[in-house]
Design a protein around this motif. Sequence first.
Motif, PDB file in Angstrom:
ATOM      1  N   ILE A  68       0.856  -1.172   0.000  1.00 11.49           N
ATOM      2  CA  ILE A  68       0.000   0.000   0.000  1.00 11.49           C
ATOM      3  C   ILE A  68       0.896   1.228   0.000  1.00 11.49           C
ATOM      4  N   TYR A  69       0.362   2.350  -0.494  1.00 12.47           N
ATOM      5  CA  TYR A  69       1.183   3.553  -0.636  1.00 12.47           C
ATOM      6  C   TYR A  69       0.537   4.708   0.109  1.00 12.47           C
ATOM      7  N   GLN A  70       1.369   5.464   0.803  1.00  7.88           N
ATOM      8  CA  GLN A  70       0.885   6.516   1.673  1.00  7.88           C
ATOM      9  C   GLN A  70       1.035   7.890   1.025  1.00  7.88           C
ATOM     10  N   PRO A  71      -0.056   8.617   0.861  1.00  9.56           N
ATOM     11  CA  PRO A  71       0.045   9.968   0.315  1.00  9.56           C
ATOM     12  C   PRO A  71       0.644  10.930   1.336  1.00  9.56           C
ATOM     13  N   ALA A  72       0.907  12.157   0.905  1.00 13.21           N
ATOM     14  CA  ALA A  72       1.591  13.120   1.763  1.00 13.21           C
ATOM     15  C   ALA A  72       0.664  13.795   2.765  1.00 13.21           C
ATOM     16  N   ASN A  73      -0.659  13.740   2.530  1.00 12.97           N
ATOM     17  CA  ASN A  73      -1.617  14.322   3.471  1.00 12.97           C
ATOM     18  C   ASN A  73      -1.324  15.812   3.690  1.00 12.97           C
ATOM     19  N   LEU A  74      -1.286  16.565   2.593  1.00 14.72           N
ATOM     20  CA  LEU A  74      -0.896  17.971   2.655  1.00 14.72           C
ATOM     21  C   LEU A  74      -2.059  18.934   2.438  1.00 14.72           C
ATOM     22  N   GLY A  75      -2.905  18.651   1.458  1.00  7.59           N
ATOM     23  CA  GLY A  75      -3.968  19.603   1.161  1.00  7.59           C
ATOM     24  C   GLY A  75      -4.683  19.274  -0.137  1.00  7.59           C
ATOM     25  N   THR A  76      -5.173  20.310  -0.797  1.00  8.45           N
ATOM     26  CA  THR A  76      -5.952  20.167  -2.034  1.00  8.45           C
ATOM     27  C   THR A  76      -5.153  20.708  -3.207  1.00  8.45           C
ATOM     28  N   LEU A  77      -4.989  19.892  -4.232  1.00  5.28           N
ATOM     29  CA  LEU A  77      -4.181  20.281  -5.383  1.00  5.28           C
ATOM     30  C   LEU A  77      -4.810  21.448  -6.136  1.00  5.28           C
ATOM     31  N   GLU A  78      -3.959  22.394  -6.527  1.00  2.00           N
ATOM     32  CA  GLU A  78      -4.393  23.495  -7.384  1.00  2.00           C
ATOM     33  C   GLU A  78      -3.957  23.247  -8.825  1.00  2.00           C
ATOM     34  N   ASN A  79      -2.648  23.015  -9.028  1.00  2.00           N
ATOM     35  CA  ASN A  79      -2.157  22.702 -10.372  1.00  2.00           C
ATOM     36  C   ASN A  79      -0.779  22.088 -10.280  1.00  2.00           C
ATOM     37  N   VAL A  80      -0.282  21.613 -11.423  1.00  2.00           N
ATOM     38  CA  VAL A  80       1.028  20.961 -11.503  1.00  2.00           C
ATOM     39  C   VAL A  80       1.813  21.596 -12.638  1.00  2.00           C
ATOM     40  N   GLY A  81       3.082  21.853 -12.405  1.00  2.00           N
ATOM     41  CA  GLY A  81       3.958  22.339 -13.452  1.00  2.00           C
ATOM     42  C   GLY A  81       5.116  21.396 -13.686  1.00  2.00           C
ATOM     43  N   GLN A  82       5.459  21.163 -14.945  1.00  2.00           N
ATOM     44  CA  GLN A  82       6.597  20.289 -15.265  1.00  2.00           C
ATOM     45  C   GLN A  82       7.848  21.145 -15.479  1.00  2.00           C
ATOM     46  N   ASN A  83       8.953  20.723 -14.857  1.00  2.00           N
ATOM     47  CA  ASN A  83      10.221  21.430 -15.000  1.00  2.00           C
ATOM     48  C   ASN A  83      11.072  20.837 -16.123  1.00  2.00           C
ATOM     49  N   TRP A  84      11.155  19.529 -16.183  1.00  2.00           N
ATOM     50  CA  TRP A  84      11.827  18.827 -17.266  1.00  2.00           C
ATOM     51  C   TRP A  84      11.415  17.365 -17.245  1.00  2.00           C
ATOM     52  N   ALA A  85      11.631  16.685 -18.369  1.00  2.00           N
ATOM     53  CA  ALA A  85      11.306  15.260 -18.473  1.00  2.00           C
ATOM     54  C   ALA A  85      12.354  14.592 -19.354  1.00  2.00           C
ATOM     55  N   VAL A  86      12.946  13.518 -18.851  1.00  2.00           N
ATOM     56  CA  VAL A  86      13.996  12.805 -19.585  1.00  2.00           C
ATOM     57  C   VAL A  86      13.802  11.303 -19.428  1.00  2.00           C
ATOM     58  N   TRP A  87      14.411  10.563 -20.332  1.00  2.57           N
ATOM     59  CA  TRP A  87      14.474   9.110 -20.173  1.00  2.57           C
ATOM     60  C   TRP A  87      15.522   8.791 -19.115  1.00  2.57           C
ATOM     61  N   GLN A  88      15.251   7.774 -18.291  1.00  5.84           N
ATOM     62  CA  GLN A  88      16.133   7.490 -17.156  1.00  5.84           C
ATOM     63  C   GLN A  88      17.475   6.914 -17.593  1.00  5.84           C
ATOM     64  N   THR A  89      17.479   6.083 -18.626  1.00  4.36           N
ATOM     65  CA  THR A  89      18.714   5.434 -19.067  1.00  4.36           C
ATOM     66  C   THR A  89      19.461   6.318 -20.061  1.00  4.36           C
ATOM     67  N   LYS A  90      20.748   6.512 -19.803  1.00  2.00           N
ATOM     68  CA  LYS A  90      21.563   7.279 -20.744  1.00  2.00           C
ATOM     69  C   LYS A  90      21.865   6.429 -21.976  1.00  2.00           C
ATOM     70  N   PRO A  91      21.943   7.025 -23.152  1.00  2.00           N
ATOM     71  CA  PRO A  91      22.227   6.250 -24.368  1.00  2.00           C
ATOM     72  C   PRO A  91      23.674   5.789 -24.416  1.00  2.00           C
ATOM     73  N   ASP A  92      23.894   4.602 -25.011  1.00  2.00           N
ATOM     74  CA  ASP A  92      25.235   4.084 -25.239  1.00  2.00           C
ATOM     75  C   ASP A  92      25.655   4.456 -26.658  1.00  2.00           C
ATOM     76  N   SER A  93      26.708   5.246 -26.756  1.00  2.00           N
ATOM     77  CA  SER A  93      27.236   5.734 -28.045  1.00  2.00           C
ATOM     78  C   SER A  93      26.084   6.290 -28.891  1.00  2.00           C
ATOM     79  N   ASP A  94      25.870   5.693 -30.053  1.00  3.72           N
ATOM     80  CA  ASP A  94      24.830   6.206 -30.960  1.00  3.72           C
ATOM     81  C   ASP A  94      23.520   5.425 -30.870  1.00  3.72           C
ATOM     82  N   ASP A  95      23.466   4.437 -29.969  1.00  7.10           N
ATOM     83  CA  ASP A  95      22.265   3.611 -29.844  1.00  7.10           C
ATOM     84  C   ASP A  95      21.281   4.298 -28.900  1.00  7.10           C
ATOM     85  N   THR A  96      20.297   4.960 -29.456  1.00  2.00           N
ATOM     86  CA  THR A  96      19.329   5.685 -28.643  1.00  2.00           C
ATOM     87  C   THR A  96      18.009   4.938 -28.467  1.00  2.00           C
ATOM     88  N   ASP A  97      17.807   3.872 -29.219  1.00  2.00           N
ATOM     89  CA  ASP A  97      16.535   3.157 -29.132  1.00  2.00           C
ATOM     90  C   ASP A  97      16.311   2.570 -27.741  1.00  2.00           C
TER      91      ASP A  97
END
Length: 365
Positions: free
Chosen positions: A230-259
């Motif tokens: 089971i997962y426990q939320p933060a119990n903070l309040g009521t959400l107003e909105n969300v902003g994204q700062n950046w998004a990347v793939w977790q694994t770094k590419p090896d040389s030229d193999d990006t797939d």
Amino acid sequence: MGRTRRKHGSGAAVDFGTEDTRNNLEKQVFDEYKRRTSVVKIIIILAVILAFLSFGMVMGNASRINEAIAKAESVSAHTGNEQPGKSAALRNVNAWLTGSNTPFPAGVSNIMWDGAVKTADYTDNAANTPVNVQHWVHTFEFTDHAGNVRRVSQITVVRDGVASAPNDPSILPPDATAKTSGQSTKPNGHLSLDNSNTLDNLIKTWAKAYVGKDMNAFTVLIADPDTNHIYQPANLGTLENVGQNWAVWQTKPDSDDTDKARSGYAVVSVTLNFHPYPNTADATNTQTTQTQTARTTLSLLVKDPQSGSAKIVDWGADGMIDTLKPYANALAKDTVATTTTTTDDDTTTTPGSGDTPTPQATNLP
């Protein structure tokens, strides 16, 4: 009658009736020599003893001095390894906790620094003169108004020895610790993730459940295949909105193999804006409601982010990349009371208690 003379041992004549003092004089001289010799011997012996004692004291003092120096060097080294950006981090956390946008309007106490982790060390060649840049994630503990121990982290960027604290502190999950791979901006070496409406909607739904109280609803969103978790939320309040700062793939590419790097898991840095729950301000049970918006910044691990079945499976301090792991924030279901939420009032139920709501103090992150 004349005096009788006799020969003395020396062969000299000595008159009877007179005392021969020659031997006495020799004896006195000999005794004086012995006395002086004894004094000299005593002085020499005392000097030798004092020399040994002094040597022992010197060595003892030297040992203590060396020990003190070693301790000081150790403390200095320890401090130097842990504290870059500490002051900047603490100032930002204090401003965040005490400002009008605080997530804890009823106040906090006993704030303590709980260590720091260096998460990046590189040379920035973008300027005319190369600059060394280090990223440090500092962790703090404090007690909220309800008596719960909270943990937050603050990422700092140290550029050529000058520290700054970008973004808002991260409210960490229960028992969270500072992890590595912190970045204040888009991480170097990771491929960007193309945004999609599906991912936006997923993050908004997850964020609403995360700042709320409902454990069951939050657990369903994560879709952990282990039904004992089971997962426990933060119990903070009521959400107003969300902003994204950046998004990347977790694994770094090896040389030229990006797939391979463009598959599996992505990490998204988000800032959650929310209204904290009302708090009881005093003994009269008068509630104070905060109209200002509070913020916290987190990194989210997203499984299959470009598919229709994307799920957020881990979250942690702002800037975490490599050490986010699927379902790492899971709690054993049989050790945690679950919460349910009605339209206006929050009530809690414990597993197996049916629909009867009972007051329940939850363990907060």
